[in-house]
Structures are given as structure tokens and as C-alpha cells.
Design a protein around this motif. Structure first.
Motif, PDB file in Angstrom:
ATOM      1  N   THR A  64      50.131 -60.905 -21.278  1.00 26.60           N
ATOM      2  CA  THR A  64      50.172 -62.201 -21.937  1.00 26.60           C
ATOM      3  C   THR A  64      48.944 -62.981 -21.490  1.00 26.60           C
ATOM      4  OG1 THR A  64      52.592 -62.259 -21.987  1.00 26.60           O
ATOM      5  CG2 THR A  64      51.433 -64.364 -22.206  1.00 26.60           C
ATOM      6  N   LEU A  98      55.419 -58.430 -29.388  1.00 25.20           N
ATOM      7  CA  LEU A  98      54.649 -57.198 -29.309  1.00 25.20           C
ATOM      8  C   LEU A  98      55.583 -56.029 -29.528  1.00 25.20           C
ATOM      9  CD1 LEU A  98      52.228 -55.333 -28.342  1.00 25.20           C
ATOM     10  CD2 LEU A  98      53.088 -55.726 -26.008  1.00 25.20           C
ATOM     11  N   TRP A 105      45.406 -63.114 -35.359  1.00 26.09           N
ATOM     12  CA  TRP A 105      45.770 -61.714 -35.187  1.00 26.09           C
ATOM     13  C   TRP A 105      47.271 -61.582 -35.450  1.00 26.09           C
ATOM     14  CZ3 TRP A 105      46.237 -59.279 -29.660  1.00 26.09           C
ATOM     15  CH2 TRP A 105      46.572 -57.921 -29.764  1.00 26.09           C
ATOM     16  N   HIS A 152      53.760 -61.694 -36.449  1.00 25.65           N
ATOM     17  CA  HIS A 152      54.364 -61.547 -35.128  1.00 25.65           C
ATOM     18  C   HIS A 152      54.412 -62.873 -34.368  1.00 25.65           C
ATOM     19  CE1 HIS A 152      54.524 -57.292 -35.711  1.00 25.65           C
ATOM     20  NE2 HIS A 152      54.774 -57.020 -34.449  1.00 25.65           N
ATOM     21  N   THR A 189      51.773 -53.531 -33.121  1.00 23.57           N
ATOM     22  CA  THR A 189      50.750 -54.534 -32.871  1.00 23.57           C
ATOM     23  C   THR A 189      51.240 -55.609 -31.913  1.00 23.57           C
ATOM     24  OG1 THR A 189      49.188 -56.074 -33.929  1.00 23.57           O
ATOM     25  CG2 THR A 189      51.424 -56.026 -34.810  1.00 23.57           C
ATOM     26  N   GLY A 190      50.293 -56.300 -31.313  1.00 26.23           N
ATOM     27  CA  GLY A 190      50.544 -57.556 -30.627  1.00 26.23           C
ATOM     28  C   GLY A 190      50.148 -58.678 -31.562  1.00 26.23           C
ATOM     29  N   CYS A 191      49.778 -59.837 -31.011  1.00 33.20           N
ATOM     30  CA  CYS A 191      49.395 -60.959 -31.861  1.00 33.20           C
ATOM     31  C   CYS A 191      48.664 -62.013 -31.029  1.00 33.20           C
ATOM     32  CB  CYS A 191      50.613 -61.571 -32.546  1.00 33.20           C
ATOM     33  SG  CYS A 191      51.875 -62.205 -31.404  1.00 33.20           S
ATOM     34  N   GLY A 192      48.059 -62.961 -31.733  1.00 30.84           N
ATOM     35  CA  GLY A 192      47.363 -64.022 -31.028  1.00 30.84           C
ATOM     36  C   GLY A 192      47.067 -65.206 -31.925  1.00 30.84           C
ATOM     37  N   TRP A 240      49.621 -58.576 -25.877  1.00 33.93           N
ATOM     38  CA  TRP A 240      49.071 -57.294 -26.318  1.00 33.93           C
ATOM     39  C   TRP A 240      49.406 -56.193 -25.324  1.00 33.93           C
ATOM     40  CZ3 TRP A 240      44.468 -55.929 -23.344  1.00 33.93           C
ATOM     41  CH2 TRP A 240      43.991 -56.974 -22.546  1.00 33.93           C
ATOM     42  N   ASN A 241      49.178 -54.956 -25.773  1.00 33.83           N
ATOM     43  CA  ASN A 241      49.450 -53.797 -24.938  1.00 33.83           C
ATOM     44  C   ASN A 241      48.178 -53.379 -24.209  1.00 33.83           C
ATOM     45  OD1 ASN A 241      50.892 -51.461 -23.933  1.00 33.83           O
ATOM     46  ND2 ASN A 241      49.684 -50.250 -25.381  1.00 33.83           N
ATOM     47  N   THR A 280      52.312 -54.595 -20.662  1.00 38.22           N
ATOM     48  CA  THR A 280      51.994 -55.728 -21.519  1.00 38.22           C
ATOM     49  C   THR A 280      51.115 -56.735 -20.784  1.00 38.22           C
ATOM     50  OG1 THR A 280      53.884 -57.146 -20.921  1.00 38.22           O
ATOM     51  CG2 THR A 280      54.263 -55.438 -22.587  1.00 38.22           C
ATOM     52  N   SER A 338      47.733 -65.044 -26.546  1.00 36.83           N
ATOM     53  CA  SER A 338      47.936 -63.718 -27.130  1.00 36.83           C
ATOM     54  C   SER A 338      48.914 -62.904 -26.298  1.00 36.83           C
ATOM     55  CB  SER A 338      46.599 -62.956 -27.257  1.00 36.83           C
ATOM     56  OG  SER A 338      46.020 -62.742 -25.982  1.00 36.83           O
TER      57      SER A 338
END
Length: 291
Positions: free
Chosen positions: A88, A53, A37, A41, A57-60, A190-191, A86, A188
Motif C-alpha cells: 500500500t 487488489l 489506474w 477497483h 490488478t491493483g489500483c491507484g 499493488w502486488n 502486497t 495505490s
């Protein structure tokens, strides 16, 4: 809050039974993991992997291999400052709608408020087994180790090798237990400002982005399955006693573990699904009713 006097004893004993750890350094990140993902990032910085983030977008990332039983660890340094909204995550998961999953989720906080660490389990696609803890340190100031220890008898969630949660195998009492689906290792950022901070009342402040969490010192000592999925996990990893994590645990370890779990529950547990009668008004999950 000072740590219990038997903490050093527990860590020494756990180290003795936990021989043979395979340490995977950040230099090997591309060999062991892959972005699943927003790879742009994810930044490898020497011995550290930084996930970011922002409002886009966030990421993973995920491991290329999957594992059944063993121990998986990573060191994390969480988002500093105002991280409200957020999440984690460091977790293990199999695939499909009936998946198994073990979760560490760190719910962002308003500056000056403590981080909340949430753990959860999914078994055959069913979760809703959350516990939430405060930590006895500031997880944004330095790296700390978060681990899953998993064998056919029990699952332990550990922080700096201190057990903070145990899920025992109670299949003989009709409780499902994850023991046949191999899981990958994931991370990951993400929001989740619809629920993560104060039940969603505090939203993500994007003026503070990018939010950054750092991972390092991955350690995986587990029964590894082939990347193509050709291995039958039960056949390859299911033989009792063939790996160190499936050896009988000495009584002293059990004794120390119970003492530390009790200490953690008394001092840092802030939510336990097994105590949420209002949530489960049609009946508590079966494992909550078993001794």
C-alpha cells in the motif's frame, strides 16, 4: 511500548503552528482526485475510499493538482490478515525521469507478523534512500494519519503527527534537495511479492483476495499549482516566508522533534540506508556523511 511523556507537548505545538488546514472530505474525492489506474477497483463508500487488489490488478489514484511545499495527510486502514506480497502506498511525486518523490510504503505481512513501513525519497530521479520501521500499533485495526510536511528547510514524515523521519536541506554541503518540482498526491495498492515480504521469499496468497485498504480524511494545506501546469512553481510558491509552513520554526518545536525522532529510531527503526555499508561499498550517499 509506551509513548514518550513529551508526545502530547509535541502534538500541541505542531497543531499551533499548523493552522489553516484545508480538510478535503471523501465527498470531494472526485473534485480533488482522479483514478489513474483500474478505476473499477476504487470504491467511494461515504467518508471512505476503498482500494482493492486481486490477481488481475491493483489500483491507484492521484490528485488533479500539484503542490510545492506544505503539508499533505491521509488516514489509512491497512489490509487485514495475511497481506504478504502486497504494498500500500501513499506518496507525493512529480513527473518525468528526473522526478522528485516522497513515499510511505506499507509492506504486507504474514498473519501474526508486524507490518513494515518503508519511507523513501527521490530527488532528481535518484532514490535509494529507504528507511524501514515497525509501528507501535496495529495499522489494520483502525485508521491512523500519515503525513508529509515539506518546506525549503526540511521534510518530515509523520505518523499521527509524530515525526518518524527527517530529511534536512543540506544544499550548502552539496546534497540535492527537492524544492523546484511540484508534486501530486497519490495512493495505490499493488502486488510486489518479488520483494515486499521477507525479501520476496513469501508470495501473495491469492486465495485471500481481494485485499482491501481504506483511505479517509485527506488534508492538504500546500501551495497549489494550476492543473494545466501553467504556473511556475518557483515563482508562485518560492517566495520565502509567504506561507505558514515556511515561517521560522520555534526552538521548542525543534527540541521536541529531535527527542521524538531519537525515540523512534531507538525503538522502531529496523533499516536505515545510511547504515548499509555493504550496499554502498563504492561510497555512502553524501547526505549520510554530513552532520
Amino acid at each position: 511500548m509506551k509513548k514518550p511523556s513529551n508526545l502530547r507537548t509535541w502534538k500541541a505545538i505542531f497543531t499551533l503552528i499548523n493552522f489553516g488546514i484545508t480538510v478535503v472530505y471523501a465527498a470531494d474525492f472526485d473534485q480533488l482526485f482522479q483514478a489513474n489506474w483500474a478505476p473499477h477497483h476504487i470504491l467511494v463508500q461515504g467518508a471512505q475510499i476503498a482500494l482493492s487488489l486481486d490477481s488481475s490488478t491493483g489500483c491507484g489514484f492521484e490528485s488533479k493538482n500539484k503542490y510545492l511545499f506544505g503539508k499533505a495527510s491521509a488516514q489509512l486502514k491497512l489490509v487485514e490478515g495475511d497481506s504478504a506480497g502486497t504494498v500500500t502506498a501513499f506518496y507525493m511525486a512529480s513527473e518525468g525521469p528526473n522526478h522528485d518523490e516522497l513515499d510511505f510504503e506499507f509492506l504486507g505481512n504474514v498473519s501474526g507478523e508486524p507490518y513494515v513501513m518503508q519511507t523513501n525519497l527521490y530527488i532528481n530521479g535518484t532514490g535509494n534512500r529507504e528507511q524501514r520501521h515497525y509501528l507501535w500499533f496495529d495499522p489494520t485495526m483502525d485508521f491512523h494519519t500519515y503525513s508529509f510536511f515539506w518546506n525549503r528547510r526540511t521534510i518530515l514524515f509523520l505518523v499521527d503527527d509524530i515525526p518518524i523521519r527527517e530529511f534536512a536541506n543540506k544544499e550548502k554541503k552539496g546534497v540535492a534537495y527537492p524544492r523546484s518540482q511540484a508534486m501530486g498526491v497519490h495512493g495505490s495498492l499493488w502486488n510486489a511479492d518479488d520483494w515486499a515480504t521477507q525479501g520476496g521469499r513469501v508470495k501473495t496468497n491469492w486465495s485471500h483476495s481481494p485485499f482491501v485498504v481504506k483511505f479517509q480524511s485527506f488534508e492538504i494545506d500546500a501551495c497549489q499549482l494550476s492543473p494545466d501546469g501553467a504556473d511556475d512553481p518557483v515563482v508562485k510558491c518560492g517566495k520565502s516566508g509567504q506561507f505558514w509552513w515556511d515561517k521560522p520554526v520555534v526552538k521548542e518545536v525543534n527540541k521536541q522533534r529531535k527527542r521524538l525522532l531519537k525515540w523512534i529510531r531507538h525503538n522502531f527503526l529496523i533499516y536505515d540506508y545510511c547504515q548499509d555499508v555493504a550496499r554502498f561499498n563504492d561510497g555512502m550517499p553524501r547526505e549520510c556523511l554530513q552532520g
